[in-house]
Scaffold this motif. Sequence first.
Motif, PDB file in Angstrom:
ATOM      1  N   TYR A 131      19.442   2.101 -47.683  1.00  0.00           N
ATOM      2  CA  TYR A 131      18.811   1.555 -46.474  1.00  0.00           C
ATOM      3  C   TYR A 131      17.473   0.852 -46.744  1.00  0.00           C
ATOM      4  O   TYR A 131      16.688   0.652 -45.816  1.00  0.00           O
ATOM      5  CB  TYR A 131      18.630   2.675 -45.435  1.00  0.00           C
ATOM      6  N   GLU A 177      27.259   7.569 -45.023  1.00  0.00           N
ATOM      7  CA  GLU A 177      28.215   7.299 -43.928  1.00  0.00           C
ATOM      8  C   GLU A 177      27.746   7.968 -42.641  1.00  0.00           C
ATOM      9  O   GLU A 177      27.846   7.394 -41.555  1.00  0.00           O
ATOM     10  CB  GLU A 177      29.620   7.821 -44.277  1.00  0.00           C
ATOM     11  N   ASP A 217      34.353   4.148 -40.686  1.00  0.00           N
ATOM     12  CA  ASP A 217      33.041   3.544 -40.412  1.00  0.00           C
ATOM     13  C   ASP A 217      32.329   4.245 -39.256  1.00  0.00           C
ATOM     14  O   ASP A 217      31.771   3.600 -38.362  1.00  0.00           O
ATOM     15  CB  ASP A 217      33.184   2.048 -40.088  1.00  0.00           C
ATOM     16  N   SER A 236      25.186   3.542 -35.368  1.00  0.00           N
ATOM     17  CA  SER A 236      26.110   2.633 -34.678  1.00  0.00           C
ATOM     18  C   SER A 236      26.303   2.990 -33.207  1.00  0.00           C
ATOM     19  O   SER A 236      27.241   2.529 -32.573  1.00  0.00           O
ATOM     20  CB  SER A 236      27.455   2.597 -35.400  1.00  0.00           C
ATOM     21  N   ARG A 250      24.981   5.988 -41.114  1.00  0.00           N
ATOM     22  CA  ARG A 250      25.536   4.737 -40.576  1.00  0.00           C
ATOM     23  C   ARG A 250      26.213   5.005 -39.221  1.00  0.00           C
ATOM     24  O   ARG A 250      26.083   4.236 -38.291  1.00  0.00           O
ATOM     25  CB  ARG A 250      26.558   4.143 -41.558  1.00  0.00           C
ATOM     26  N   SER A 251      26.904   6.132 -39.174  1.00  0.00           N
ATOM     27  CA  SER A 251      27.579   6.498 -37.916  1.00  0.00           C
ATOM     28  C   SER A 251      26.543   6.708 -36.802  1.00  0.00           C
ATOM     29  O   SER A 251      26.724   6.234 -35.678  1.00  0.00           O
ATOM     30  CB  SER A 251      28.396   7.770 -38.143  1.00  0.00           C
ATOM     31  N   PHE A 285      18.067  -1.917 -39.992  1.00  0.00           N
ATOM     32  CA  PHE A 285      17.936  -0.454 -39.943  1.00  0.00           C
ATOM     33  C   PHE A 285      16.577  -0.049 -39.352  1.00  0.00           C
ATOM     34  O   PHE A 285      16.029   0.997 -39.698  1.00  0.00           O
ATOM     35  CB  PHE A 285      18.114   0.162 -41.342  1.00  0.00           C
TER      36      PHE A 285
END
Lengths: 369, 473
Positions: free
Chosen positions: B110, B76, B215, B83, B79-80, B140
Amino acid sequence: MEDFYHIIVNLFFNAPVFIKITVLLIIGFILAITVLIIYLKHIRRRLRNKERIQATYRKKYESELISYLYSGDGDGKINSEQQGIINYLKKCSHNPLKRKILVSTLLKLRNEISGEVADAIQNLYYQIGLENHAAKKLKNKKWNKIAKGILELTQFEIKEVHDEIILHINHPRGEVRKEVQMYLVKIFYFDGLEFLNVIEHYLSEWDQIQLIETLQKFENQQIPDINPWLKSTNDSVVLFAIKLAKIYNQSESKDILLGLLDHDNILVRVNTIDVLNNLYVTEAVPILKENFSKLSIEEQIAFFSMLENIHHNNDIKFIFENINNKNFEIKVSANNIMKALNIEKLNAVMIEAFESETSESSDFITIAS
Amino acid sequence: MNTENILLDLIQYLFFIFSATAIVSYIILAIISVIETKAYMKKNSLVNYSEILASSNSPSISIIAPAYNESLNIIENVRSLLSNHYVNYDVIIVNDGSKDDSLEKLIKAYDLVKVDYLINPAIKTKPLRAGVFKSTNPAFGKLIIVDKENGGKADALNMGLNISPNKYVACIDVDCLLIEDALQKLIKPFLEATDYKVIAAGGVIRIANSCIIKDGKLLDVNLPKNLLVKGQILEYLRAFLLGRMAWSRLNGLLVISGAFGLFDKKIAMKVGGYDTKTVGEDMEIIVRMRKFMEEKNEKYKVAYIPDPLCWTEAPDNYKTFLSQRNRWTRGTIETLKKHRKIGLNPKYRSLGIISFPYWFIFERLAPIIEVIGIIYFMFLLVIKAIRWDYAIIFLVVAYLFTVTFSIVTIITEELTYHQYKKKGMGFELVKIAFLEPFICHPFILYAAIKGNFDYYFNKNIKWGVMTKKGMSN
């Protein structure tokens, strides 16, 4: 109660000066805390109210604007219903907060739609007289008011104020100058770059990126002659012109660009190498190769990036000589070039190189071969 | 008047002068901060960050995030970081010899594959373990994972510096939540500078405990129930809004929070990267970079912006809290000691004449002076020499000053970013302003004294335990 009061007063007046001062300080702090808490409560309430008022008026204005747009007769003339809305909005525009909400609502709506409806909104902006309010700000003494005025006039693409706005091109505040530049470029496209001829201050990297971003949005525009800017005495104008040369492939400026390799400003020289690389100006290679040892490390790195893109057989020995350069970037570039070379060609060059000196093999060559 | 009384008076005057100077300096810093914040808000009300956001002409940035045993939230967290709205950036996760399954999880999540990568050996670090990985999934493409042997946070950051191909590097704690436009806000001071060079920049770190995060995005700001965390919220606000902003104005900032800071990579590498021998590497590198620029006699600035750019999880128990503050104390001692030549040295201008002495007296010595004060008070109590009228009245003044200062901080926050919008939050913060001197300060003082003790007598202690629960809700 009265006795207690007298005891306290007596105690205070009989206390040493130091204690007296400190007691007064305590009273001051208690008062300050009380006032601050009340103020905090007030500003929290005010902020909440402001948000509520803004939401209410935004909704109200949106509905008025939609009524205005859909009550038209289709002949482009303003009917009585529309005039009523204009009068109402005109009245509202006298209040600064309401004017601010009205402008942002108009802008939001205009950005969401296009064609005739967008033109109608633009027309409404004039009808309400909002451009006068914005133009008035240009004469304000506060720099932020001027900047906000220019910003609004830019957003609504008001061309008539060009002469008043250009007067601020050398304003002492960078924020105002930036808004002037954006106004000129957003409305007059490449013609707006005329300010480069008169700007006395340095164009920051931030300004340059935003100008280029704006210019890149316009297609089919005639790019003006960048040569005078490449010769500017303002180094930031030269740097900006180099960027333009790179983005718009201005090969015709090749000779002036080659001349910039001797510019006093190292940043100009480095950026020039980069653009010459981009424009595939092969003539730059021998010039830079000859002066390689005199170049700054930044120029040397830029030159090796160029060599990755443009090199001839007679450059390979020079590249090979730098395969163990102390600088990592140069080493990597030299390695990349060697890797990209045809193995037979590389062997031939290496034999040639080894003939004159017993060079030790490098790790990079091992990787490359 | 005998010698004994003269001595006692002298000691008392020294304490008084110290306290008065501290109060006056806090007030001056607060005034400068408020002026500077107001100017910043005015200046930035016109900025459209989206213009630079999408620009491929914007400079490239590497986000370097060291990770050690972060298996629980690593997917997570990455991912943060991926973003962010900035265009030209990559994310380098340095897995610093984790003993858990962080790497395996990352490979799986990933689609990572091992790649050959030429690493700049400019800064010495611990060697690679499994190697460098990149994703086969174009979505990615910005992600680089480096798996190396354990060497600590500074060593991992140095590996990131070596690997980064970009001009700017953002060093961040992997579990921090970056707001989406954090990078363009923080790069702005670098790009705006025309006649000086910005070598590093930092922004406000806020506490995310009890906030709603989904998210990798902050959805709702809440105040936690835990008093210790609430106390830290106020403490952070005070430090960031009424302290660092002023130091930035005076060009005397000595620290950019390790949680999130942006650096000019060239300068960071020229000074040799992070010092692996200190636990206060975030402060130490700033001092070293400044020293380097001062010695080169180049115009420079360590910039600071008041925008809340990064949200982090604060310790919610006293054990972790004490361990963290103990480390901060040791870090400060180590840095000030290592660079002691700067102090009062006119060669280093405001850095040597203002910042360094201030940090030495009001950060390094303050807890020691406070403890000496307590001991002195006890001594007076034993010899029955306390003037209670003076003692009580000064204690009340100190307390009221702290409360006033905290309320001014809350007002500054309201007038600028107004993050604690919900009804009742204002009252809660005011309540904490009154309670914080009891729920945080004594423990900070204890941790600082323990930090001093550990620094001199317990050299083996390094980072200490820092257990986090994770912010993903």
